[in-house]
Scaffold this active site. Sequence first.
Site, PDB file in Angstrom:
ATOM      1  N   HIS A  23      14.646 -18.283   6.443  1.00  0.00           N
ATOM      2  CA  HIS A  23      15.981 -18.274   5.838  1.00  0.00           C
ATOM      3  C   HIS A  23      16.835 -19.433   6.370  1.00  0.00           C
ATOM      4  O   HIS A  23      17.645 -19.991   5.629  1.00  0.00           O
ATOM      5  CB  HIS A  23      16.687 -16.951   6.129  1.00  0.00           C
ATOM      6  CG  HIS A  23      16.106 -15.787   5.401  1.00  0.00           C
ATOM      7  ND1 HIS A  23      16.784 -15.104   4.413  1.00  0.00           N
ATOM      8  CD2 HIS A  23      14.899 -15.173   5.509  1.00  0.00           C
ATOM      9  CE1 HIS A  23      16.025 -14.124   3.945  1.00  0.00           C
ATOM     10  NE2 HIS A  23      14.883 -14.147   4.608  1.00  0.00           N
ATOM     11  N   ASP A 115      23.884 -16.286   3.707  1.00  0.00           N
ATOM     12  CA  ASP A 115      22.584 -15.854   3.225  1.00  0.00           C
ATOM     13  C   ASP A 115      22.720 -14.564   2.426  1.00  0.00           C
ATOM     14  O   ASP A 115      23.546 -13.696   2.743  1.00  0.00           O
ATOM     15  CB  ASP A 115      21.640 -15.639   4.415  1.00  0.00           C
ATOM     16  CG  ASP A 115      20.198 -15.386   3.979  1.00  0.00           C
ATOM     17  OD1 ASP A 115      19.905 -14.258   3.543  1.00  0.00           O
ATOM     18  OD2 ASP A 115      19.381 -16.305   4.077  1.00  0.00           O
TER      19      ASP A 115
END
Length: 452
Positions: A23, A115
């Site tokens: 990520h 995110d």
Amino acid sequence: MAGDGRSPTGRRVVMFPFPFGSHITPMLQLAGLLRARGLAVTVLHADLNAPDPARHPDFTFVSIRESLPDEVVSSPDMVEQMIGLNAACEAPFQAALAELVRGGGPREVACAVVDGQWYKMLGAATRAGVPALALRTDGAATFLTMLATPRLHADGYDRLDELVPGLEPLRLRDLIRVDGSDEETVLRFITRVTDAMRESSSGVVVNTFGAIEGAELAKIKRELSLPAFAVGPLHLVSPAPVGHGRPYAPDRGCLAWLDAQPPRSVLYVSLGSTACVDRAAFVEMAWGLAGSGVPFLWVLRPGSVHGADDVLPFPEELLDTVSCRGKVVGWSPQREVLAHPAVGGFWTHCGWNSIMEGICEGVPMLVQPCFADQTVNARYVTHRWGTGLEIGKVFERTAMARTIRMLMAREQGPQAPKERAHLLKMEASRCVGAGGAASLALDDLVEYMLGL
């Protein structure tokens, strides 16, 4: 803190990556693209798995200095861990973001990009007076399934092998699941993500491109009534390679080994940085590779096989075959491997970063999904894009060898995975070329950010 903080536009974007390596990398790639378009970048980050500021001198890095309970850090349940990270990081993230707003004046911070797994941070940004967008580091199809999952559950939809209306070619069995997490926990997490998107997000940014997920992006826009920006493939459009301390050092000697192999002859095998198989499955994989007659480069990191961290349990009668026809490494420079002319196929766990790298290099795939979004991605590889074959739910050496030979066959028709993979590679190249869709999407994203 690092970075000079200057911006030609006088505006700043605040990035907050989720503290998992797969990520962090796309978030920093996006940050580089925004910086190149005139925005200053501040990366707020957790101390857990923190990025290295020395690798990114153009960004300012600020720790939120979270305090994580031991049970969150060491949780064997990935979904419970993500829920715990959201709970522990919400208040320190909001405080750090509010401090940036106070320090820079009311107009300096244009927006935050968090995110997509940080569902609590969307509301926290709103309370700090900052509009927030979510970066999906998975594909548009995966996010679309998340948006639909609470509704499917409420409707009692249980037809495992039928196509899910509106999510074709996915079946219910292809939707997100996580080994080690019960169904209710996964549903609770997905519901929180989708609720936060509807209630607090100003838009969604997706690491994908329209040639492979255009229809899914259009559905997301309709579902959320929010803009969705397809800015991928991020690893191709990023202005410079992003380093974020891979978990293992790559064995670059495998590139020299590939140099000695004929073009498109080698099957590259990697199940990523997390997935693992049991001993019986490992042995069947090994025999399948041996029986295929195909040269192979196999990534077997520590932990790839349950209970065999130090010595991999190769049957003795296979060792000669492995040493003569194959090469086994603990980790590889995957992008360079997939781009190598000797590689003709990719046996993959179907993580999104791997899928995008395989598509962009035109490599057909054997799919072996393990958990999370990987089942969605695998189904798209085999039934939407036609760029791969299923390895099979049952690990059986003879069937594996046959499927490997099918994938690697030199003579194939126009709809075969090899040809389809080549066509998608050309689409990806057009997307990232001058004036391509990725550049236009990034321009639109920056314009949108500055108008928030």
